[in-house]
Enzyme design. Structure first.
Site, short mmCIF file in Angstrom:
data_model
loop_
_atom_site.label_atom_id
_atom_site.label_comp_id
_atom_site.label_asym_id
_atom_site.label_seq_id
_atom_site.Cartn_x
_atom_site.Cartn_y
_atom_site.Cartn_z
NE ARG A 1 -49.44 19.50 16.51
CZ ARG A 1 -48.40 19.30 15.71
NH1 ARG A 1 -48.13 18.11 15.27
NH2 ARG A 1 -47.64 20.31 15.35
CB ALA B 1 -44.03 39.23 9.08
CE1 TYR C 1 -47.59 31.50 14.18
CE2 TYR C 1 -48.10 33.33 15.65
CZ TYR C 1 -48.44 32.11 15.08
OH TYR C 1 -49.64 31.51 15.42
CE LYS D 1 -50.36 32.16 11.96
NZ LYS D 1 -51.26 31.16 11.36
P1 NAD Z 1 -50.25 22.77 16.19
O1 NAD Z 1 -48.78 22.90 16.13
O2 NAD Z 1 -50.88 21.99 17.31
O3 NAD Z 1 -50.79 22.17 14.80
C1 NAD Z 1 -50.30 22.64 13.58
C2 NAD Z 1 -50.83 21.79 12.45
O4 NAD Z 1 -50.26 22.30 11.23
C3 NAD Z 1 -50.44 20.33 12.53
O5 NAD Z 1 -51.53 19.54 12.10
C4 NAD Z 1 -49.29 20.18 11.53
O6 NAD Z 1 -49.25 18.89 10.94
C5 NAD Z 1 -49.69 21.22 10.50
N1 NAD Z 1 -48.57 21.68 9.69
C6 NAD Z 1 -47.39 22.19 10.10
N2 NAD Z 1 -46.61 22.48 9.05
C7 NAD Z 1 -47.31 22.16 7.94
C8 NAD Z 1 -47.05 22.20 6.55
N3 NAD Z 1 -45.88 22.65 6.06
N4 NAD Z 1 -48.01 21.78 5.69
C9 NAD Z 1 -49.18 21.32 6.17
N5 NAD Z 1 -49.50 21.23 7.46
C10 NAD Z 1 -48.57 21.65 8.34
O7 NAD Z 1 -50.81 24.26 16.14
P2 NAD Z 1 -52.17 24.93 16.69
O8 NAD Z 1 -51.85 25.60 17.96
O9 NAD Z 1 -53.31 24.01 16.60
O10 NAD Z 1 -52.30 26.10 15.60
C11 NAD Z 1 -53.10 25.99 14.45
C12 NAD Z 1 -53.11 27.33 13.74
O11 NAD Z 1 -53.60 28.34 14.63
C13 NAD Z 1 -51.72 27.79 13.30
O12 NAD Z 1 -51.81 28.45 12.06
C14 NAD Z 1 -51.32 28.76 14.39
O13 NAD Z 1 -50.40 29.70 13.92
C15 NAD Z 1 -52.67 29.38 14.72
N6 NAD Z 1 -52.72 29.99 16.04
C16 NAD Z 1 -52.50 29.24 17.17
C17 NAD Z 1 -52.57 29.86 18.41
C18 NAD Z 1 -52.35 29.10 19.69
O14 NAD Z 1 -52.32 29.73 20.74
N7 NAD Z 1 -52.22 27.79 19.69
C19 NAD Z 1 -52.85 31.21 18.50
C20 NAD Z 1 -53.08 31.94 17.34
C21 NAD Z 1 -53.01 31.31 16.12
#
Ligand code: NAD
Length: 246
Positions: free
Chosen positions: A15, A156, A154, A158
């Site tokens: 997702r 730390a 988080y 990143k």
């Molecule tokens: P999300 O929660 O919608 O999706 C996270 C995904 O990571 C999922 O597919 C889940 O199955 C997978 N996941 C979780 N734990 C796992 C594990 N132990 N092993 C393997 N897979 C695992 O998150 P998102 O918002 O799509 O974020 C994706 C990435 O982008 C993340 O690393 C998040 O930190 C980063 N990010 C997101 C945002 C934001 O605003 N959404 C901003 C900056 C960075």
């Protein structure tokens, strides 16, 4: 389709940002190994790719487990013969103010976000060094650059990904393996859906472009780095944040 014949592995692609990245790389011709914490959720993205004429394989992995990551890469190679592109996207949050943060919440976030990226990079690097070609993108975060109260674990993890990116970029450059990071700002996904309207409004005030980002905004940046356009870019941190942090 500029990624024809290439194989990409995207973690956390069931997702949100990971799904958008997997769909984009597949659209550009790559066969994609779609991973998530359950095979059913990874399969949904893989099915979308196959339905639009692409190639995909869904696999379950917990990126914090060295054994599971080793098996993941073995299965990816058994299916597609190689891995050219790795996108370390899997990530979690367990927010709380420092004084109240449990050790288990610190450990869980570092284990998935930072050690998970290390585990995958180490496996990918073996294949990519041998092949003398590879593209690695680590999905970090704007808050890894600027800090955020309530997210010490988080942020730390990143910020750690940025140091990891630059060090490995230096180690692998001679092998024609590039390693870069993208730092998304606030992106509309399940991770940010939990935020209340007031928090969203306050955030919006910090974003000069006045909107949350989309998964596609990040996918386009990842594509830029892994395609021919990024071939002389390594160790770079690409902000995709609508101007939130400059
Ligand atoms: P999300 O929660 O919608 O999706 C996270 C995904 O990571 C999922 O597919 C889940 O199955 C997978 N996941 C979780 N734990 C796992 C594990 N132990 N092993 C393997 N897979 C695992 O998150 P998102 O918002 O799509 O974020 C994706 C990435 O982008 C993340 O690393 C998040 O930190 C980063 N990010 C997101 C945002 C934001 O605003 N959404 C901003 C900056 C960075």
């Amino acid at each position: 389709m500029s990624l024809n014949g290439q194989v990409a592995l995207v973690t956390g692609a069931s997702r949100g940002i990971g799904r958008a990245v997997a769909l984009k790389l597949a659209k550009e011709g790559a066969a994609v190994v779609v991973t998530a914490t359950t095979v059913e959720s990874a399969q949904r993205t893989a099915d979308e790719i196959v339905a639009s004429g692409g190639k995909a394989l869904a696999l379950k992995v917990d990126v914090s487990s060295v054994d599971e990551v080793e098996s993941l890469f073995k299965e990816a190679v058994a299916a597609f013969g190689k891995v050219d592109i790795l996108v370390n996207n899997a990530g979690i949050t367990k927010d709380g103010l420092l004084l109240r943060m449990k050790e288990s919440d610190w450990d869980a976030v570092i284990d998935v976000n930072l050690k998970g990226a290390f585990n995958c990079i180490r496996e990918a690097a073996k294949l990519m060094s041998k092949a003398r070609y590879g593209r690695i993108v680590n999905v970090s975060s704007v808050v890894g650059e600027m800090g955020n109260p309530g997210q010490a674990n988080y942020c730390a993890s990143k910020a750690g990904m940025i140091g990891l990116t630059k060090s490995v970029a230096k180690e692998l450059a001679r092998r024609n393996v590039t390693v870069n990071a993208v730092t998304p700002g606030f992106i509309e996904t399940d991770m940010t859906a939990e935020l209340g309207e007031k928090t969203k409004e306050a955030l919006m005030e910090q974003i000069p472009m006045g909107r949350l980002g989309s998964g596609d905004d990040i996918a386009n940046a990842v594509y830029f780095l892994v395609a021919e356009s990024g071939s002389y870019i390594t160790g770079h941190v690409l902000s995709v944040n609508g101007g939130m942090y400059m």
